[in-house]
Scaffold this active site. Structure first.
Site, PDB file in Angstrom:
ATOM      1  CE  LYS A 295      51.969  14.082 -16.143  1.00  0.00           C
ATOM      2  NZ  LYS A 295      51.626  12.795 -16.395  1.00  0.00           N
TER       3      LYS A 295
HETATM    4  P1  NAD Z   1      45.107   9.849  -8.168  1.00  0.00           P
HETATM    5  O1  NAD Z   1      45.143  11.046  -7.688  1.00  0.00           O
HETATM    6  O2  NAD Z   1      43.914   9.183  -9.037  1.00  0.00           O
HETATM    7  O3  NAD Z   1      45.614   8.871  -6.873  1.00  0.00           O
HETATM    8  C1  NAD Z   1      46.667   8.866  -6.137  1.00  0.00           C
HETATM    9  C2  NAD Z   1      46.679   8.129  -4.899  1.00  0.00           C
HETATM   10  O4  NAD Z   1      47.864   8.197  -4.371  1.00  0.00           O
HETATM   11  C3  NAD Z   1      45.583   8.514  -3.982  1.00  0.00           C
HETATM   12  O5  NAD Z   1      45.088   7.237  -3.652  1.00  0.00           O
HETATM   13  C4  NAD Z   1      46.466   9.208  -2.821  1.00  0.00           C
HETATM   14  O6  NAD Z   1      46.014   8.956  -1.759  1.00  0.00           O
HETATM   15  C5  NAD Z   1      47.692   8.187  -2.985  1.00  0.00           C
HETATM   16  N1  NAD Z   1      48.768   8.744  -2.115  1.00  0.00           N
HETATM   17  C6  NAD Z   1      49.147  10.151  -2.156  1.00  0.00           C
HETATM   18  N2  NAD Z   1      50.300  10.456  -1.210  1.00  0.00           N
HETATM   19  C7  NAD Z   1      50.583   8.830  -0.816  1.00  0.00           C
HETATM   20  C8  NAD Z   1      51.471   8.530   0.240  1.00  0.00           C
HETATM   21  N3  NAD Z   1      52.322   9.433   0.724  1.00  0.00           N
HETATM   22  N4  NAD Z   1      51.619   7.263   0.369  1.00  0.00           N
HETATM   23  C9  NAD Z   1      50.501   6.565  -0.189  1.00  0.00           C
HETATM   24  N5  NAD Z   1      49.762   6.913  -1.311  1.00  0.00           N
HETATM   25  C10 NAD Z   1      49.481   8.067  -1.317  1.00  0.00           C
HETATM   26  O7  NAD Z   1      46.371   9.624  -9.198  1.00  0.00           O
HETATM   27  P2  NAD Z   1      46.723   8.410 -10.158  1.00  0.00           P
HETATM   28  O8  NAD Z   1      46.134   9.045 -11.622  1.00  0.00           O
HETATM   29  O9  NAD Z   1      46.354   7.178  -9.802  1.00  0.00           O
HETATM   30  O10 NAD Z   1      48.132   8.615 -10.455  1.00  0.00           O
HETATM   31  C11 NAD Z   1      48.978   8.078  -9.629  1.00  0.00           C
HETATM   32  C12 NAD Z   1      50.565   8.012 -10.329  1.00  0.00           C
HETATM   33  O11 NAD Z   1      50.305   7.305 -11.653  1.00  0.00           O
HETATM   34  C13 NAD Z   1      51.158   9.405 -10.657  1.00  0.00           C
HETATM   35  O12 NAD Z   1      52.354   9.165 -10.509  1.00  0.00           O
HETATM   36  C14 NAD Z   1      50.617   9.521 -12.120  1.00  0.00           C
HETATM   37  O13 NAD Z   1      51.839  10.399 -12.920  1.00  0.00           O
HETATM   38  C15 NAD Z   1      50.891   8.084 -12.667  1.00  0.00           C
HETATM   39  N6  NAD Z   1      49.885   7.759 -13.781  1.00  0.00           N
HETATM   40  C16 NAD Z   1      48.542   8.058 -13.916  1.00  0.00           C
HETATM   41  C17 NAD Z   1      48.144   7.717 -14.955  1.00  0.00           C
HETATM   42  C18 NAD Z   1      46.455   7.993 -15.077  1.00  0.00           C
HETATM   43  O14 NAD Z   1      45.994   7.305 -16.241  1.00  0.00           O
HETATM   44  N7  NAD Z   1      45.720   8.287 -14.146  1.00  0.00           N
HETATM   45  C19 NAD Z   1      48.812   7.259 -16.111  1.00  0.00           C
HETATM   46  C20 NAD Z   1      50.172   7.096 -16.204  1.00  0.00           C
HETATM   47  C21 NAD Z   1      50.737   7.264 -14.954  1.00  0.00           C
END
Ligand code: NAD
Length: 429
Positions: A118
């Site tokens: 990561k």
């Molecule tokens: P992203 O940046 O695209 O979206 C994050 C979202 O969370 C946004 O809508 C943001 O406004 C919201 N957010 C932030 N603070 C918040 C709060 N306090 N309350 C509610 N919403 C809030 O990120 P992502 O890629 O969607 O990743 C989200 C999670 O999923 C992370 O934990 C990441 O590690 C995990 N993840 C992502 C992927 C991927 O392919 N992108 C894969 C596996 C896991």
């Protein structure tokens, strides 16, 4: 607690939960269940490599700022390191290390030949111009040039990064080595070797495991009431696919606030609204507003935390009403809250299973890139679904055979496979 040599152990997170300690606790629980050799546990408790680099960046104002960029490589017993790069103000070395360890178990669980890694930079990307973000990303890549590569360590998007940053990383790496190397990153734009289906993949994986869990309860997605925290890559894709499958997505939040509709939100309309309002969904006309705290405790069938870590905690767990929690985010449920949910019989689909769709399609993207043969979206989705359903079934089976909760079942599968590979390979020298 196992000794870890490379990790500073102070707890910097606002909720005073050290994410690396939490990750180690899950590992130790799995090790106890598997009666894992103590030496193997020691090896798996330590990241193999921890890199922190200085990133000097000239802001548009002319001011020079120096940022710290991390990359943690946990374990490459099964194959090259794989893991996202996060741009978020709360990024710490402990968090990045915990997420790297999680990636190791996730890849092993879904049966893809990768190890866990990561990366992250503690910035709020919204406070930087596109030009500044490009300079930061390119310098970060350049500092890590010897540590990444298509058979070494393959970054991908995570919170705060997207296909755009992956394209900058791919270009910087390629210019440095003298030829185009699409396999150095996944989640990149289609124009440079990205895979169809990657953008929706994590959300699609979440939808698939929720669908399977409901089917095991004799239910279907149609009419199921779903609440989602986060409307970024994972949350918005899960919302759209669940909506299309007939579920009622009744509430969604982002960093700026949430919206609620008893009859179910019109997700395509909400996506269009967010696109016009700098990703904010506040003020969406067909809904009422809802606070972050209210959202997590709404009466619903399925709750999908798809934003940050440590959202369901000792403080709010007793008010959580969902029957199924699908962890779209990594680590959204704390150790204590997880125990309380398990004791209450809530089905918690753990992160290393529920959000593995992204890394599965990243793997399929890498395979396509290495073979120079590109698939249609239908094939990508089909291959991904096969691996996700297989992993889900294996977790359910493990849970039944060992009489253990789903998270521990998933961990024992992931940790067990990596432990076996370590035993078979042996220790060098
Ligand atoms: P992203 O940046 O695209 O979206 C994050 C979202 O969370 C946004 O809508 C943001 O406004 C919201 N957010 C932030 N603070 C918040 C709060 N306090 N309350 C509610 N919403 C809030 O990120 P992502 O890629 O969607 O990743 C989200 C999670 O999923 C992370 O934990 C990441 O590690 C995990 N993840 C992502 C992927 C991927 O392919 N992108 C894969 C596996 C896991």
């Amino acid at each position: 607690m196992i000794s870890t040599s490379l990790m500073p152990r102070e707890s910097p997170s606002p909720a005073h939960i050290c994410p690396f300690d939490q990750a180690c606790s899950y590992l130790e629980e799995a090790a106890r269940e598997l009666k894992l050799d103590q030496g193997i546990l020691e090896v798996l408790s330590n990241p193999r490599k921890v890199v922190t680099v200085s990133i000097p960046v000239k802001r548009d104002s002319g001011e020079v700022q120096v940022l710290a960029g991390h990359r943690v490589q946990h374990c490459d017993i099964l194959g090259p390191y794989k893991g996202g790069i996060r741009y978020h103000p709360a990024v710490t070395l402990q968090e990045v290390s915990a997420l790297a360890m999680l990636m190791t178990w996730k890849c092993a669980l879904v049966g893809i030949p990768y190890g866990g890694a990561k990366g992250g930079i503690a910035i709020d990307p919204k406070r930087y111009s596109v030009g500044e973000l490009e300079r930061i990303t390119r310098r970060y890549t350049s500092e890590l040039i010897k540590d990444i590569g298509p058979s070494v360590d393959i970054p991908a998007p995570d919170m705060g990064t997207s296909a755009r940053e992956m394209a900058w990383i791919m270009d910087t790496y390629s210019v440095n080595v003298g030829h185009a190397v699409p396999g150095v990153v996944t989640g990149k734009p289609l124009s440079i070797g990205g895979s169809l289906g990657r953008e929706m993949a994590t959300g699609r994986g979440v939808m698939i495991v929720v669908r399977e869990a409901l089917a095991d309860m004799g239910k279907s997605l149609v009419g199921t009431r779903v609440v989602i925290q986060g409307f970024g890559n994972v949350g918005s894709a899960a919302a759209l696919l669940l909506h299309q499958a007939g579920a009622k997505v009744i509430a969604i939040s982002t960093g700026t606030g949430g919206v609620f509709s008893e009859v179910g939100l019109d997700i395509p309309a909400l996506k269009a609204y967010a696109a016009e309002n700098h990703k904010s969904i506040v003020g969406f006309p067909q809904a009422t507003s809802i606070s972050h705290d209210q959202l997590l405790t709404l009466p619903c069938d399925v709750l999908i935390p798809a934003a940050l870590e440590n959202q369901i905690t000792e403080e709010n767990v007793s008010q959580v009403q969902a029957q199924i929690i699908a962890e779209g985010a990594n680590g959204p449920v704390t150790l204590e809250a997880n125990q309380a949910l398990e004791a209450r019989g809530v089905t918690v689909l753990p992160d290393i299973l529920a959000n593995a769709g992204g890394v599965v399609v990243s793997y399929l993207e890498w395979v396509q890139g290495l073979s120079y043969v590109f698939w249609d979206e239908e094939r990508v989705n089909r291959e991904m679904e096969k691996l996700m359903v297989q992993a889900y079934r294996q977790v359910i089976q493990q849970s039944k055979v060992r009489q253990i909760p789903l998270r521990l079942a998933a961990y024992t599968l992931g940790v067990g496979r990596v432990g076996q590979a370590l035993t078979d390979r042996g220790l060098y020298p």
